[in-house]
Write an enzyme that holds these catalytic residues in place. Sequence first.
Site, PDB file in Angstrom:
ATOM      1  N   HIS A 248       0.142   1.868  -8.321  1.00 38.50           N
ATOM      2  CA  HIS A 248      -0.757   3.027  -8.165  1.00 38.50           C
ATOM      3  C   HIS A 248      -2.042   2.856  -8.978  1.00 38.50           C
ATOM      4  O   HIS A 248      -2.569   3.824  -9.537  1.00 38.50           O
ATOM      5  CB  HIS A 248      -0.051   4.317  -8.600  1.00 38.50           C
ATOM      6  CG  HIS A 248       1.009   4.777  -7.659  1.00 38.50           C
ATOM      7  ND1 HIS A 248       1.921   5.756  -7.976  1.00 38.50           N
ATOM      8  CD2 HIS A 248       1.324   4.388  -6.402  1.00 38.50           C
ATOM      9  CE1 HIS A 248       2.746   5.964  -6.967  1.00 38.50           C
ATOM     10  NE2 HIS A 248       2.399   5.132  -5.998  1.00 38.50           N
TER      11      HIS A 248
ATOM     12  N   LEU B 160       0.861  -1.174   0.000  1.00 36.28           N
ATOM     13  CA  LEU B 160       0.000   0.000   0.000  1.00 36.28           C
ATOM     14  C   LEU B 160       0.898   1.225   0.000  1.00 36.28           C
ATOM     15  O   LEU B 160       1.928   1.237   0.674  1.00 36.28           O
ATOM     16  CB  LEU B 160      -0.907   0.026   1.238  1.00 36.28           C
ATOM     17  CG  LEU B 160      -1.962  -1.084   1.357  1.00 36.28           C
ATOM     18  CD1 LEU B 160      -2.706  -0.961   2.690  1.00 36.28           C
ATOM     19  CD2 LEU B 160      -2.941  -1.051   0.195  1.00 36.28           C
ATOM     20  N   ASP B 161       0.517   2.259  -0.753  1.00 34.61           N
ATOM     21  CA  ASP B 161       1.293   3.496  -0.783  1.00 34.61           C
ATOM     22  C   ASP B 161       1.373   4.084   0.621  1.00 34.61           C
ATOM     23  O   ASP B 161       0.523   3.811   1.479  1.00 34.61           O
ATOM     24  CB  ASP B 161       0.647   4.520  -1.722  1.00 34.61           C
ATOM     25  CG  ASP B 161       0.627   4.047  -3.163  1.00 34.61           C
ATOM     26  OD1 ASP B 161       1.429   3.163  -3.511  1.00 34.61           O
ATOM     27  OD2 ASP B 161      -0.210   4.557  -3.928  1.00 34.61           O
ATOM     28  N   GLN B 162       2.355   4.952   0.836  1.00 28.67           N
ATOM     29  CA  GLN B 162       2.537   5.528   2.176  1.00 28.67           C
ATOM     30  C   GLN B 162       1.302   6.292   2.649  1.00 28.67           C
ATOM     31  O   GLN B 162       1.011   6.331   3.840  1.00 28.67           O
ATOM     32  CB  GLN B 162       3.785   6.422   2.203  1.00 28.67           C
ATOM     33  CG  GLN B 162       3.773   7.634   1.306  1.00 28.67           C
ATOM     34  CD  GLN B 162       3.049   8.832   1.916  1.00 28.67           C
ATOM     35  OE1 GLN B 162       2.777   8.856   3.115  1.00 28.67           O
ATOM     36  NE2 GLN B 162       2.715   9.793   1.086  1.00 28.67           N
TER      37      GLN B 162
END
Length: 247
Positions: free
Chosen positions: A195, A112-114
């Site tokens: 993304h 998961l992205d930050q």
Amino acid sequence: MQLQDILFSQGFGTRRICCGLIQQGLVKLEEGSSLQACTDPTATFVEEGLVFQVQGETWAYHERAYLMVHKPAGFECSQKPSTYPSVYTLLPGPLRARGGGAAAGVQAVGRLDQDTTGLLLMSDDGKFIHRLTSPRHHVPKVYEVQVKHPLDEKQVSRLLEGVVLDDDPKPVKAQACSAESEFHLKLTLTEGKYHQVKRMVAAVGNRVEALHRSSVGVLSLTGDLMPGRWRWLSRDEVASLTQKASG
């Protein structure tokens, strides 16, 4: 299994360190309704169902680790983060060191992205990780998306029909998609491109303002697991995830 090997397998340090912990009386095991120290590193125990304490902290033996983490924003899913702290710092040391060697500890099942929050699975079982991340198993992942501009039926329809991203001429589409409110999109994906949610939403002329993953396969994040916290998965939960991935 010898007690020193049990501790080593569970991530409490090298065999020498584990041996030292035991000899110093820092390891206790359940005997009936009480805990008793064991100072013999070579004492053998049936590991299945074993509960023990190391320096006052209670642990249960797990042959393999299967965890769910409620990832907060501001953490990177990387062992070597570049800007933000690693999500692995949310876990106790033994879970990060299980098994020893270069590939020690649990690994994130996908990333998961930050700035993305929500359900993150972790494990030290390579087959389990592969089953849940391999595109051919089509494991559904549900995302709650807050968008910048008002949603309309055309945007939802395009996401269901498929949009083309800049790195692949083949359209990618949502398995399910619905506008829960004017700025809240619920999106189900079975792929894991880089993304992907943000790029799909951008492709239909909108922008992601906040992103939260609420479920993976049949497992959903519940309100009792607060951001930054983790828990073990039950055997039934692991089985349901792998059955879903295999089917």
